[in-house]
Design a protein around this motif. Structure first.
Motif, PDB file in Angstrom:
ATOM      1  N   PHE A   8       0.816  -1.205   0.000  1.00  0.00           N
ATOM      2  CA  PHE A   8       0.000   0.000   0.000  1.00  0.00           C
ATOM      3  C   PHE A   8       0.857   1.265   0.000  1.00  0.00           C
ATOM      4  O   PHE A   8       1.838   1.347   0.736  1.00  0.00           O
ATOM      5  CB  PHE A   8      -0.868   0.056   1.264  1.00  0.00           C
ATOM      6  CG  PHE A   8      -1.680  -1.174   1.518  1.00  0.00           C
ATOM      7  CD1 PHE A   8      -2.932  -1.328   0.950  1.00  0.00           C
ATOM      8  CD2 PHE A   8      -1.197  -2.187   2.341  1.00  0.00           C
ATOM      9  CE1 PHE A   8      -3.683  -2.452   1.198  1.00  0.00           C
ATOM     10  CE2 PHE A   8      -1.942  -3.317   2.596  1.00  0.00           C
ATOM     11  CZ  PHE A   8      -3.194  -3.451   2.025  1.00  0.00           C
ATOM     12  N   THR A   9       0.441   2.245  -0.774  1.00  0.00           N
ATOM     13  CA  THR A   9       0.983   3.597  -0.694  1.00  0.00           C
ATOM     14  C   THR A   9      -0.204   4.509  -0.421  1.00  0.00           C
ATOM     15  O   THR A   9      -1.163   4.536  -1.189  1.00  0.00           O
ATOM     16  CB  THR A   9       1.684   4.017  -1.997  1.00  0.00           C
ATOM     17  OG1 THR A   9       2.703   3.060  -2.305  1.00  0.00           O
ATOM     18  CG2 THR A   9       2.312   5.390  -1.861  1.00  0.00           C
ATOM     19  N   LEU A  10      -0.153   5.217   0.689  1.00  0.00           N
ATOM     20  CA  LEU A  10      -1.252   6.094   1.097  1.00  0.00           C
ATOM     21  C   LEU A  10      -1.107   7.477   0.480  1.00  0.00           C
ATOM     22  O   LEU A  10       0.006   7.940   0.227  1.00  0.00           O
ATOM     23  CB  LEU A  10      -1.284   6.233   2.618  1.00  0.00           C
ATOM     24  CG  LEU A  10      -1.357   4.948   3.430  1.00  0.00           C
ATOM     25  CD1 LEU A  10      -1.360   5.284   4.911  1.00  0.00           C
ATOM     26  CD2 LEU A  10      -2.558   4.133   3.064  1.00  0.00           C
ATOM     27  N   LYS A  11      -2.234   8.147   0.292  1.00  0.00           N
ATOM     28  CA  LYS A  11      -2.178   9.539  -0.156  1.00  0.00           C
ATOM     29  C   LYS A  11      -1.581  10.408   0.941  1.00  0.00           C
ATOM     30  O   LYS A  11      -0.834  11.332   0.673  1.00  0.00           O
ATOM     31  CB  LYS A  11      -3.575  10.029  -0.540  1.00  0.00           C
ATOM     32  CG  LYS A  11      -4.039   9.421  -1.841  1.00  0.00           C
ATOM     33  CD  LYS A  11      -4.749  10.410  -2.677  1.00  0.00           C
ATOM     34  CE  LYS A  11      -5.065   9.737  -3.996  1.00  0.00           C
ATOM     35  NZ  LYS A  11      -5.662  10.620  -4.924  1.00  0.00           N
ATOM     36  N   ASP A  12      -1.923  10.117   2.205  1.00  0.00           N
ATOM     37  CA  ASP A  12      -1.396  10.857   3.348  1.00  0.00           C
ATOM     38  C   ASP A  12      -0.627   9.890   4.241  1.00  0.00           C
ATOM     39  O   ASP A  12      -1.217   9.098   4.980  1.00  0.00           O
ATOM     40  CB  ASP A  12      -2.539  11.505   4.134  1.00  0.00           C
ATOM     41  CG  ASP A  12      -2.075  12.300   5.328  1.00  0.00           C
ATOM     42  OD1 ASP A  12      -0.850  12.342   5.612  1.00  0.00           O
ATOM     43  OD2 ASP A  12      -2.942  12.889   6.000  1.00  0.00           O
ATOM     44  N   ILE A  48       9.604   6.589  -2.422  1.00  0.00           N
ATOM     45  CA  ILE A  48       8.631   6.780  -3.495  1.00  0.00           C
ATOM     46  C   ILE A  48       7.750   5.549  -3.675  1.00  0.00           C
ATOM     47  O   ILE A  48       6.736   5.600  -4.312  1.00  0.00           O
ATOM     48  CB  ILE A  48       9.317   7.108  -4.841  1.00  0.00           C
ATOM     49  CG1 ILE A  48      10.291   5.995  -5.228  1.00  0.00           C
ATOM     50  CG2 ILE A  48      10.026   8.450  -4.765  1.00  0.00           C
ATOM     51  CD1 ILE A  48      10.870   6.116  -6.612  1.00  0.00           C
ATOM     52  N   GLY A  49       8.170   4.450  -3.076  1.00  0.00           N
ATOM     53  CA  GLY A  49       7.434   3.200  -3.224  1.00  0.00           C
ATOM     54  C   GLY A  49       6.422   2.999  -2.114  1.00  0.00           C
ATOM     55  O   GLY A  49       6.082   3.929  -1.385  1.00  0.00           O
ATOM     56  N   GLY A  80     -10.685   3.131   6.512  1.00  0.00           N
ATOM     57  CA  GLY A  80      -9.284   3.281   6.145  1.00  0.00           C
ATOM     58  C   GLY A  80      -9.023   4.551   5.356  1.00  0.00           C
ATOM     59  O   GLY A  80      -9.932   5.170   4.818  1.00  0.00           O
ATOM     60  N   PRO A  81      -7.766   4.943   5.269  1.00  0.00           N
ATOM     61  CA  PRO A  81      -7.390   6.162   4.549  1.00  0.00           C
ATOM     62  C   PRO A  81      -7.447   5.966   3.036  1.00  0.00           C
ATOM     63  O   PRO A  81      -7.521   4.833   2.537  1.00  0.00           O
ATOM     64  CB  PRO A  81      -5.950   6.400   5.001  1.00  0.00           C
ATOM     65  CG  PRO A  81      -5.443   5.049   5.344  1.00  0.00           C
ATOM     66  CD  PRO A  81      -6.614   4.289   5.886  1.00  0.00           C
ATOM     67  N   GLU A  82      -7.391   7.064   2.331  1.00  0.00           N
ATOM     68  CA  GLU A  82      -7.373   7.018   0.866  1.00  0.00           C
ATOM     69  C   GLU A  82      -6.009   6.515   0.392  1.00  0.00           C
ATOM     70  O   GLU A  82      -4.974   6.925   0.895  1.00  0.00           O
ATOM     71  CB  GLU A  82      -7.652   8.407   0.305  1.00  0.00           C
ATOM     72  CG  GLU A  82      -7.873   8.415  -1.183  1.00  0.00           C
ATOM     73  CD  GLU A  82      -8.296   9.781  -1.697  1.00  0.00           C
ATOM     74  OE1 GLU A  82      -8.374   9.926  -2.922  1.00  0.00           O
ATOM     75  OE2 GLU A  82      -8.541  10.698  -0.893  1.00  0.00           O
ATOM     76  N   MET A  83      -6.052   5.626  -0.574  1.00  0.00           N
ATOM     77  CA  MET A  83      -4.836   5.024  -1.104  1.00  0.00           C
ATOM     78  C   MET A  83      -4.369   5.740  -2.365  1.00  0.00           C
ATOM     79  O   MET A  83      -5.179   6.170  -3.178  1.00  0.00           O
ATOM     80  CB  MET A  83      -5.066   3.561  -1.488  1.00  0.00           C
ATOM     81  CG  MET A  83      -5.486   2.682  -0.360  1.00  0.00           C
ATOM     82  SD  MET A  83      -4.115   2.405   0.742  1.00  0.00           S
ATOM     83  CE  MET A  83      -5.008   1.943   2.198  1.00  0.00           C
ATOM     84  N   LYS A  84      -3.065   5.819  -2.498  1.00  0.00           N
ATOM     85  CA  LYS A  84      -2.467   6.279  -3.747  1.00  0.00           C
ATOM     86  C   LYS A  84      -2.360   5.086  -4.691  1.00  0.00           C
ATOM     87  O   LYS A  84      -2.764   5.162  -5.847  1.00  0.00           O
ATOM     88  CB  LYS A  84      -1.093   6.886  -3.473  1.00  0.00           C
ATOM     89  CG  LYS A  84      -0.454   7.540  -4.652  1.00  0.00           C
ATOM     90  CD  LYS A  84       0.823   8.253  -4.213  1.00  0.00           C
ATOM     91  CE  LYS A  84       1.460   8.988  -5.358  1.00  0.00           C
ATOM     92  NZ  LYS A  84       2.681   9.676  -4.932  1.00  0.00           N
ATOM     93  N   THR A  85      -1.828   3.973  -4.174  1.00  0.00           N
ATOM     94  CA  THR A  85      -1.769   2.724  -4.939  1.00  0.00           C
ATOM     95  C   THR A  85      -1.921   1.534  -3.999  1.00  0.00           C
ATOM     96  O   THR A  85      -1.540   1.594  -2.827  1.00  0.00           O
ATOM     97  CB  THR A  85      -0.430   2.547  -5.697  1.00  0.00           C
ATOM     98  OG1 THR A  85       0.637   2.510  -4.759  1.00  0.00           O
ATOM     99  CG2 THR A  85      -0.203   3.648  -6.707  1.00  0.00           C
TER     100      THR A  85
END
Length: 93
Positions: A8-12, A48-49, A80-85
């Motif tokens: 997971f990569t989170l937006k925040d 960045i990952g 859960g939080p918003e995900m970037k990826t």
């Protein structure tokens, strides 16, 4: 047995602790899950990952397929939080 591995990569990034807690609770509460692990990325590479990931074990494909609609997984989507990826793979063990 099937392993489901997600990264997971989170937006925040500040929401990592909150989401890790949710993942741990879901891993303990969901009867479809045989075993669950959650871990933060400790790599020294540029950040960045993915921030963290989890590994979930299911006894069979039926449980794997049932998981996305389970109340526990739905809790992750709602709380859960918003995900970037999000990237996931599944494989037999």
């Amino acid at each position: 047995m099937i392993k489901h591995v997600s990264v997971f990569t989170l937006k925040d990034k500040m929401e990592i602790d909150h989401f890790i807690t949710l993942l741990e609770e879901v891993g303990n509460d969901c009867s479809l899950i045989v075993n669950s692990e959650v871990g933060c990325n400790i790599s020294k590479q540029p950040a960045i990952g993915p921030h963290f990931g989890d590994i979930i074990e299911f006894k069979d494909e039926a449980d794997l397929k049932a998981y996305p609609t389970s109340k526990e997984h739905q809790r992750l989507l709602k709380e859960g939080p918003e995900m970037k990826t999000v990237t996931a793979i599944d494989y037999y063990i």
